[in-house]
Design a protein around this motif. Structure first.
Motif, PDB file in Angstrom:
ATOM      1  N   VAL A 159       0.825  -1.210   0.000  1.00  0.00           N
ATOM      2  CA  VAL A 159       0.000   0.000   0.000  1.00  0.00           C
ATOM      3  C   VAL A 159       0.859   1.259   0.000  1.00  0.00           C
ATOM      4  O   VAL A 159       0.607   2.210  -0.753  1.00  0.00           O
ATOM      5  CB  VAL A 159      -0.956  -0.004   1.209  1.00  0.00           C
ATOM      6  N   ARG A 160       1.910   1.280   0.802  1.00  0.00           N
ATOM      7  CA  ARG A 160       2.744   2.468   0.928  1.00  0.00           C
ATOM      8  C   ARG A 160       3.995   2.422   0.045  1.00  0.00           C
ATOM      9  O   ARG A 160       4.798   3.343   0.067  1.00  0.00           O
ATOM     10  CB  ARG A 160       3.141   2.656   2.401  1.00  0.00           C
ATOM     11  N   LEU A 161       4.124   1.370  -0.729  1.00  0.00           N
ATOM     12  CA  LEU A 161       5.336   1.189  -1.522  1.00  0.00           C
ATOM     13  C   LEU A 161       5.556   2.279  -2.577  1.00  0.00           C
ATOM     14  O   LEU A 161       6.702   2.723  -2.772  1.00  0.00           O
ATOM     15  CB  LEU A 161       5.324  -0.181  -2.173  1.00  0.00           C
ATOM     16  N   PRO A 162       4.512   2.754  -3.264  1.00  0.00           N
ATOM     17  CA  PRO A 162       4.764   3.814  -4.251  1.00  0.00           C
ATOM     18  C   PRO A 162       5.437   5.047  -3.663  1.00  0.00           C
ATOM     19  O   PRO A 162       6.250   5.695  -4.327  1.00  0.00           O
ATOM     20  CB  PRO A 162       3.357   4.133  -4.781  1.00  0.00           C
ATOM     21  N   ASP A 163       5.119   5.364  -2.413  1.00  0.00           N
ATOM     22  CA  ASP A 163       5.730   6.529  -1.762  1.00  0.00           C
ATOM     23  C   ASP A 163       7.079   6.208  -1.128  1.00  0.00           C
ATOM     24  O   ASP A 163       7.961   7.070  -1.077  1.00  0.00           O
ATOM     25  CB  ASP A 163       4.787   7.084  -0.684  1.00  0.00           C
TER      26      ASP A 163
END
Length: 323
Positions: A98-102
């Protein structure tokens, strides 16, 4: 480092939190679990101290897990600390993405080598149904961000559940024709209090491979260069990625086990589904050497898990140990 059965132990899975922003049906109860008290959870400096003491004994590979590790603040700081430990050759991360793109660029800059992304559907509405949270997860976006950051090889872990997501096996496999990603299909492990999922929901690996072969001929593949683990890999001819199966229910691989686990509160667990743990946290905080405790733990590591007998070592949910 060898256990009592002569297996070389060089791999430590480190849970940094017992919390998660998902409530996946096979991993955590909808209402969550009683969270560990903050004072019991290892600080980053304490995790690094444990790794620093075990590395001279032969520890070489690390995996950061949770719960969901990316919800713990300043995770790249831990990666950087672990990267500086002499002897550590590989640092991986297991995440729901979920937070990987950021976070992917910062994690890569800190020294993370690669990622495993858990993804049980490509359909937004089904992601919400399985995860029981609507956080806007997009697998292709998450994996593409990891790829752009240089976190490779990228592995995608799919827990296959009959009647829930098994109709997407071919869709996941199709990703490997377009991207250099390694999709691994994992047999469901009914654990602890998650009794809504039973043996009836387990899809055996042979059936998964039959479905994959229906989409095109498969050829054996050695797998990615790093971190093959227990998966058996295949690929479609000419595909940049691969498909694999992990078979904890139908074909156990305990005889090749090379890992132990460190829980978020500092317990060394020698088998995912065993009941043997050694508390390292208190000895660490008392300034006592950890090597004797680690050696003793390996001498008591069981030969095989007893999951098939539905004995799970006191686990209420997989989220407690990060899988």
């Amino acid at each position: 480092m060898q256990d009592q059965h002569g297996r070389r132990i060089e791999y430590l899975r480190i849970s940094v939190t017992d919390r998660c922003n998902f409530r996946c049906r096979y991993c955590m109860p909808l209402e969550g679990l009683p969270w560990l008290p903050k004072q019991d959870i290892l600080r980053y400096e304490e995790i690094t101290a444990i790794v620093r003491e075990l590395a001279p004994l032969g520890l070489r590979r690390l995996r950061i897990t949770g719960g969901e590790p990316t919800i713990r603040p300043d995770l790249p700081e831990l990666v950087a600390q672990l990267r500086a430990v002499p002897g550590i050759e590989d640092i991986a991360l297991s995440t729901n993405g979920v937070r990987l793109p950021d976070m992917a660029p910062a994690l890569a800059a800190a020294g993370l080598d690669r990622v495993n992304i858990s993804a049980d559907s490509l359909r937004p509405e089904r992601v919400v149904e399985i995860a029981r949270r609507d956080l806007g997860f997009d697998l292709v976006r998450a994996a593409s961000a990891a790829q752009a950051a240089g976190l490779a090889p990228i592995k995608i872990n799919v827990v296959v559940m009959r009647g829930i997501n098994d109709d997407e096996v071919a869709d996941f496999a199709a990703l490997t024709r377009a991207y250099p990603w390694h999709v691994r299909f994992i047999e469901l492990m009914p654990v602890g209090e998650l009794r809504e999922l039973t043996w009836d929901h387990v899809v055996p690996s042979e059936e998964i491979l039959t479905r994959l072969a229906a989409a095109g001929p498969l050829e054996p593949f050695a797998g990615p260069a790093r971190g093959n683990g227990p998966a058996v890999y295949h690929r479609y001819p000419g595909a940049p990625g691969s498909v694999g199966v992990i078979t904890p229910m139908t074909h156990t691989y305990c005889e090749r086990c090379n890992r132990v686990r460190l829980t978020a509160d500092g317990r060394l667990r020698t088998c995912l589904f065993g009941d043997h743990e050694v508390l390292l946290r208190d000895a660490l905080r008392a300034g006592e050497p950890l090597a004797p405790l680690f050696t003793k733990a390996l001498a008591e590591k069981p030969l095989a898990h007893e999951l098939l007998q539905m004995r799970v070592g006191g686990l209420k949910a997989l989220s407690q140990v990060g899988g």
